[in-house]
Design an enzyme around this catalytic site. Sequence first.
Site, short mmCIF file in Angstrom:
data_model
loop_
_atom_site.label_atom_id
_atom_site.label_comp_id
_atom_site.label_asym_id
_atom_site.label_seq_id
_atom_site.Cartn_x
_atom_site.Cartn_y
_atom_site.Cartn_z
N GLY A 54 0.83 -1.20 0.00
CA GLY A 54 0.00 0.00 0.00
C GLY A 54 0.85 1.24 0.00
CB SER A 56 1.05 3.70 -4.65
OG SER A 56 -0.30 3.39 -4.33
N GLY A 58 -1.15 7.75 0.61
CA GLY A 58 -1.60 7.73 1.99
C GLY A 58 -0.50 7.41 2.98
CE LYS A 83 -3.96 6.27 -7.54
NZ LYS A 83 -5.06 5.81 -6.64
CG ASP A 109 -5.09 -8.84 -6.29
OD1 ASP A 109 -5.23 -8.45 -5.12
OD2 ASP A 109 -5.99 -9.42 -6.94
CG LEU A 110 -0.51 -6.88 -1.69
CD1 LEU A 110 -0.42 -5.74 -0.68
CD2 LEU A 110 0.78 -7.66 -1.71
CE1 TYR A 212 -10.71 -0.50 7.08
CE2 TYR A 212 -11.26 0.61 9.12
CZ TYR A 212 -10.36 0.33 8.12
OH TYR A 212 -9.11 0.89 8.17
CE LYS A 216 -7.66 -1.50 9.07
NZ LYS A 216 -6.28 -1.57 8.50
CB ILE A 260 -4.99 8.42 7.85
CG1 ILE A 260 -4.59 7.61 9.09
CG2 ILE A 260 -3.76 8.93 7.14
CD1 ILE A 260 -3.75 6.39 8.77
#
Length: 369
Positions: A54, A56, A58, A83, A109-110, A212, A216, A260
Site C-alpha cells: 500500500g 503508493s 496515503g 501511482k 494484487d495482495l 471494516y 481490523k 488519516i
Amino acid sequence: MHPLLSFISYDSSPTVLGVSTILCGVLLYIVSKMLGFGSRNQFVVEGRTAVITGGSEGMGKAVACQLAEMGANVVIVARTTSKLLAAIETMKRVADNVERQKFHYISADLTDPAECQRIMSEVTEWNDGQEPDIVWCCAGYCHPGFFTETSIQALRNQMDTVYWTAANTAHAILQRWLTPISPSKQAPIPTRHLIFTCSTLAFVPIAGYAPYSPAKAAIRSLSDTLSQEIEIYNGSRTSKARCEAPAADVKIHTVFPMGILSPGFDNEQKLKPALTKQLEEADKPQSPQEVASIAISALERGEYLITTMFIGDIMKGSALGPSPRNSIIRDTLTSWLSNLVFPGVIYDLRRKAWKWGVKHGLPTNPDGN
C-alpha cells in the site's frame, strides 16, 4: 474517529465521570510517559531494506518516504503502476543518499497469496539475494456502511483487502525469515520487523463500520498470536545445543491510527452513514506524515501495540486483554483510566444510535442513511 472526545465533552454526563478524574488520569498518563522505554534505538533502518505494501499513497507512501529519509532501501507495493512511479520519484527526492540507496516498486494484487510469494522472491533477488529486513503492511481501504445494508460481496471484499492482504504478506515473509539454517551459516543479523497497520476500531467498534471493523479486529488477533509464536523461533536461536535456527530474531508490531487524511479517507466519507459521522464528530484526522512519524518513533522505542494520539491510548487501554504491554506502568495506568471512562462511553454510543432510530427510522429511509 474517537467518540470518547465527544462523550467527554457531552453536557449531560457529570455522573459518569468527574472532571477531577479526567485531570488525574491525564496527569498519570503524562508521568507514566516519562517512565517508558530507554533511549536505545530498537528500529535502525539505515542501510536496511524495507517493503511497504500500500506504498503508493496515503500512510504507506508517507512511511516509505520517511524510511527513505532515514537511509533505508525501500520497495513499495500496490496495484496502480502510475501511482507507484510517482511515489518512487518522491522517495528519491527526500532520500538520505540517493546514490547509495535503492528504490523499487512492484505492482501486485495482495489478495492473491501467490502474488505475495512472488513479491518476496523478487525483492530478495533485487536485494542481492538477501530477504528484506522490514515488512510493513499498509494496504487496504475502508468501505463503511450498516451491516444489513451492505452486500455480502462487499463484506467479503473488506476482509480480503484489509485482513487477507496483511495475512498473505505476513505468511510469505515469515516463511522466508523463519527458515532454519545450520549453526555454521549463522551470523549476527539485526532484528527483523513485521509491522501491521490496524485501526482503533479494533478496540472500540462504531456503528456504521460493520464491514471494516471485523477485518481490523482480525489483524489485531493475528498480531497477538504471532507475537507469541515468534518467540519459539527467537528462542531456538539461543539454544545451547546450537541446532538449526532462523537467521535473525523477528519482532511483530501493530499500529492503530485513527482517521488519516488521504484519498481513501475522502472516498470513505462519501459512503459513511450520517450516524457514523455524528458518533465520530470529535475526531480530528491526522496527516499520513504525522501518523508515520509517530509510528516510527514508537518502533524505535520498541513498542508493540502503537497508537498515534492520547485518545487512541485510552481506547487501547480499554481492550488490552492478553496483549503484550509496551510499558507495565504506563499501560496499567491507562487501563485504569479507560475502565473509568468506557462504561459511560458505551452507554453514550448506544443511546445516540437509539435516538437516531427514533428520529430517522430505518437506515434504508432517505433521512436515515
